[in-house]
Structures are given as C-alpha cells and as structure tokens.
Design a protein around this motif. Sequence first.
Motif, short mmCIF file in Angstrom:
data_model
loop_
_atom_site.label_atom_id
_atom_site.label_comp_id
_atom_site.label_asym_id
_atom_site.label_seq_id
_atom_site.Cartn_x
_atom_site.Cartn_y
_atom_site.Cartn_z
N MET A 97 77.43 -56.45 1.19
CA MET A 97 75.97 -56.13 1.60
C MET A 97 75.87 -54.84 2.16
O MET A 97 76.69 -54.39 2.82
N CYS A 98 74.90 -53.89 1.54
CA CYS A 98 74.62 -52.62 2.00
C CYS A 98 73.28 -52.68 2.85
O CYS A 98 72.45 -53.24 2.63
N LYS A 99 73.49 -51.78 4.28
CA LYS A 99 72.25 -51.75 5.02
C LYS A 99 71.57 -50.49 4.98
O LYS A 99 72.15 -49.65 4.59
N VAL A 100 70.19 -50.65 4.76
CA VAL A 100 69.44 -49.64 4.96
C VAL A 100 68.41 -49.73 6.05
O VAL A 100 67.86 -50.84 6.03
N ALA A 101 68.38 -48.74 6.99
CA ALA A 101 67.49 -48.96 8.18
C ALA A 101 66.32 -48.15 7.93
O ALA A 101 66.26 -47.06 7.48
N ILE A 102 65.26 -48.65 8.23
CA ILE A 102 63.94 -48.22 8.36
C ILE A 102 63.39 -48.21 9.75
O ILE A 102 63.12 -49.20 10.50
N VAL A 103 63.29 -47.00 10.15
CA VAL A 103 63.13 -46.63 11.58
C VAL A 103 61.68 -45.82 11.71
O VAL A 103 61.45 -44.85 10.93
N LYS A 104 60.84 -46.31 12.45
CA LYS A 104 59.42 -45.53 12.55
C LYS A 104 59.66 -44.39 13.47
O LYS A 104 60.59 -44.27 14.56
N CYS A 105 58.90 -43.30 13.17
CA CYS A 105 59.08 -42.04 13.92
C CYS A 105 57.90 -41.08 13.39
O CYS A 105 57.74 -40.77 12.06
N ASP A 106 56.77 -40.97 14.06
CA ASP A 106 55.72 -40.29 13.59
C ASP A 106 55.36 -39.02 14.08
O ASP A 106 54.18 -38.33 14.08
N THR A 107 56.56 -38.20 14.60
CA THR A 107 56.45 -37.19 15.39
C THR A 107 57.68 -36.17 14.58
O THR A 107 58.60 -36.72 14.30
N TYR A 108 57.44 -34.98 14.58
CA TYR A 108 58.81 -33.89 14.48
C TYR A 108 59.16 -33.45 15.65
O TYR A 108 59.95 -32.59 15.61
N GLU A 109 59.03 -33.99 16.79
CA GLU A 109 59.80 -33.49 17.97
C GLU A 109 60.95 -33.82 17.82
O GLU A 109 61.62 -34.90 17.56
N VAL A 110 61.96 -32.89 18.25
CA VAL A 110 63.42 -32.92 18.08
C VAL A 110 63.97 -34.30 18.58
O VAL A 110 64.78 -35.06 17.90
N GLN A 111 63.64 -34.51 19.80
CA GLN A 111 64.24 -35.47 20.49
C GLN A 111 63.86 -36.89 19.92
O GLN A 111 64.52 -37.75 20.01
N ASP A 112 62.68 -36.98 19.63
CA ASP A 112 61.99 -38.29 19.34
C ASP A 112 62.76 -38.28 17.73
O ASP A 112 63.10 -39.71 17.37
N VAL A 113 62.97 -37.40 16.85
CA VAL A 113 63.71 -37.46 15.72
C VAL A 113 65.23 -37.95 15.90
O VAL A 113 65.80 -38.96 15.07
N LYS A 114 65.73 -37.47 16.84
CA LYS A 114 67.09 -37.65 17.34
C LYS A 114 67.15 -39.15 17.83
O LYS A 114 68.10 -39.70 17.41
#
Length: 375
Positions: free
Chosen positions: A1-18
Amino acid sequence: MCKVAIVKCDTYEVQDVKEAILKGINLIGYEIPKKDCVLVKPNLLMKKNPEDAVTTHPAVVQATVEIIKEKASKIIIADSPGGPYTKKRLESIYQAAGIKVLEKLENVYLNYDTSYKDLSIETTTFKKLSLISPYFESQGIINLPKLKTHQMAVYTGAVKNLFGLIPGGQKAEMHFRFQEVRRFMEMLLEILTVAKPMLNIMDGIVAMEGEGPSAGKPKELGILLISEDAIALDYVACKIIGLDIKDVPLLEVANEKGLLNPDKVEIVGERIEDVAPSNFELVLRPEISFVKGRLPQFLARFLDNFLSPRPIFDINICIGCAECFNACPAQAIEMRSRKAYVDLKKCIRCYCCHELCPSKAIKIKRSFLFEKVLK
C-alpha cells in the motif's frame, strides 16, 4: 500500500508550510534518512514571479530545506529550466522565483554548474541518459513539483518535474525524438525509475488552471501533497482537480504498465471531497488516439494533423525575445523583423513555444471537431 498525504495549508508563511509538510511526512510514516548531499528539485520552468504560480513557491522550497538540514550535510537546489541551460539564465530565474536568498543558509547551495554527465543504463528507451551534474553529486532527491495543467501532458506534477534533470537543449531533442504523446510519457516514466526521488512534496497551495504550464491562471487550492511515490501522488492530485486516469496520458500509461494501482493508493490526512475545488479549468488531451489502428495510416496521419491542437502566434503581443525560436525542437519557428512565425507543417505539437513564451503571445487553437469529439 502506498500512502499519499493531503494536508491543508492556505498560506505561504514559511513556518505554516513547514508545519504542514512535517504533518504530511508523519502521516505517511516517512523518516528522513541521513545523507551527505541531497538534491532539492523544484519546478523552475522559467523566469516568473512566485505569484504567477508557474514555479514552486520559495516558501515550499525554504520549508523543505529547513526540515532536511539536520539530516543532510549539503543541500543543492537545482533544475534545468526550459530553454538554454546557462549560468546567466539560472541566476535570473533564481532571482525572479524568490529562491536566490536561500543560498545564504548554511550548507545550502544554488546550482550554477551547467555541465552534465552521461549515465549508462539499460531500459527499453535508453542505453545512456544525460543528467545535470548535481544529480551525480547527491545521494538522494527531494522532488518539489507544482500542481499545474499542461497543454501537451494535460497535467504536470511530480513525475514530469523530473524532466528538469535533463540538461537544456537535450530536452528539446527528446521532444523531437518522442513526438507521440504516449512515447513521451513512457520516456518520463523511465526517467522516474532512474531518478527515484526519496520524497515528493507538491505545492498545491496555489495551483495553475487553464493554459498551463505557464500561461494559465493561479488557482487557490490550499493544499500540499506528500508521498514517497511520485505516480501515486500525481494520481491523487489529478483526482482532486477532476481528472481520471483515462484523461491523463501519463497515468494511463503508468496504469497499463502496472506502475499505478489505484486500489493500493491510501489517502491519509484530508479527504479528496473536502479539498476538491468546485471548478477547475482543465486541458483536453492533445492526441487523437482513437483513430490510430482503426484507419489506414495515411488517413490517421491526416486526421491527426487536421484535428490536433496547434499553436497560434499573435505578432501584436510578441516581444521578439526569440525564446520560442531557441526552444523549438523541430526548428519550425523563424524570426522576421523581431517577430516569431511558425510553420505548422514542421510543427510537432510539443507546445514548447507556448510553454516558454514570457508575453503569452501564443495560444493553443483546437478545432471545433476536436473539442466536440473529446469532450
């Protein structure tokens, strides 16, 4: 089984993306290995600002770099963009794409080495493959694609982003060598088997819809996709924007070859139905595959030429930069009085001209019958 994660992130603030990337990595159960040198491969197609949604956003690149710094003694950020592979071109793209500042980070290097080496391999397509030099210096690749539509491929993501490991003009040669869409997709899948990225992180915070991969419109999706499997990640990304396997040549070929099994793709994190946009402007498949093998070859070739989408040049918008002229694999473009003109009899329908035009002076025109048949 191969896992693909979908993660919400609605900003390009580096800390939020990290934080979003780390969440995705944890969801798929991935542990970043220690390496002497890691190659970070964003999409740096051309000289465009981050807001244009053509290139991987610098916040995604920086967040990724900060995450892997503890495990990598050296990090090289590299890509071979469209057109000539020169130091001057790389410098201008790094600056425009907003990642020039990242070379100030300790042990992080932007690639300016435009040399390449041949790798001896044995596949159905290649006996050797020319790759940019950073590939040979690194012990692993982190692949950072941008979620976009594509005039020739319908969709471009994790697998196609690895085409940027091919140096400069040799990409044009491959377009000329693999003119049939199916053959081109087979070639991309073989590059994937060579590159073997250890992790794929897709920038879908702001994607591109419409006339991608460079002349489309930014589309806010507010997601990141993370997976060890590039094909599975592309499959999930396509499902999110409303594309099935049959709609996307790459996925269709991968499925036929047993490289993609939807039943073995496990989606973790967000559900597709919760992040899918209510509308997303897509691109029709460019090839007329339904006539092949069903009609005499000469008639199939005629219909393919008649119905296939073709590039239309607007000389009133053309700025005479000659990007299309320099990139055309078939040498079907000539410059006259600082304006570009295309000979459609020579055109191989790779749409590199459309992809690299900085002024959006090239449109892809589809015949009325083409749209009626393929819709």
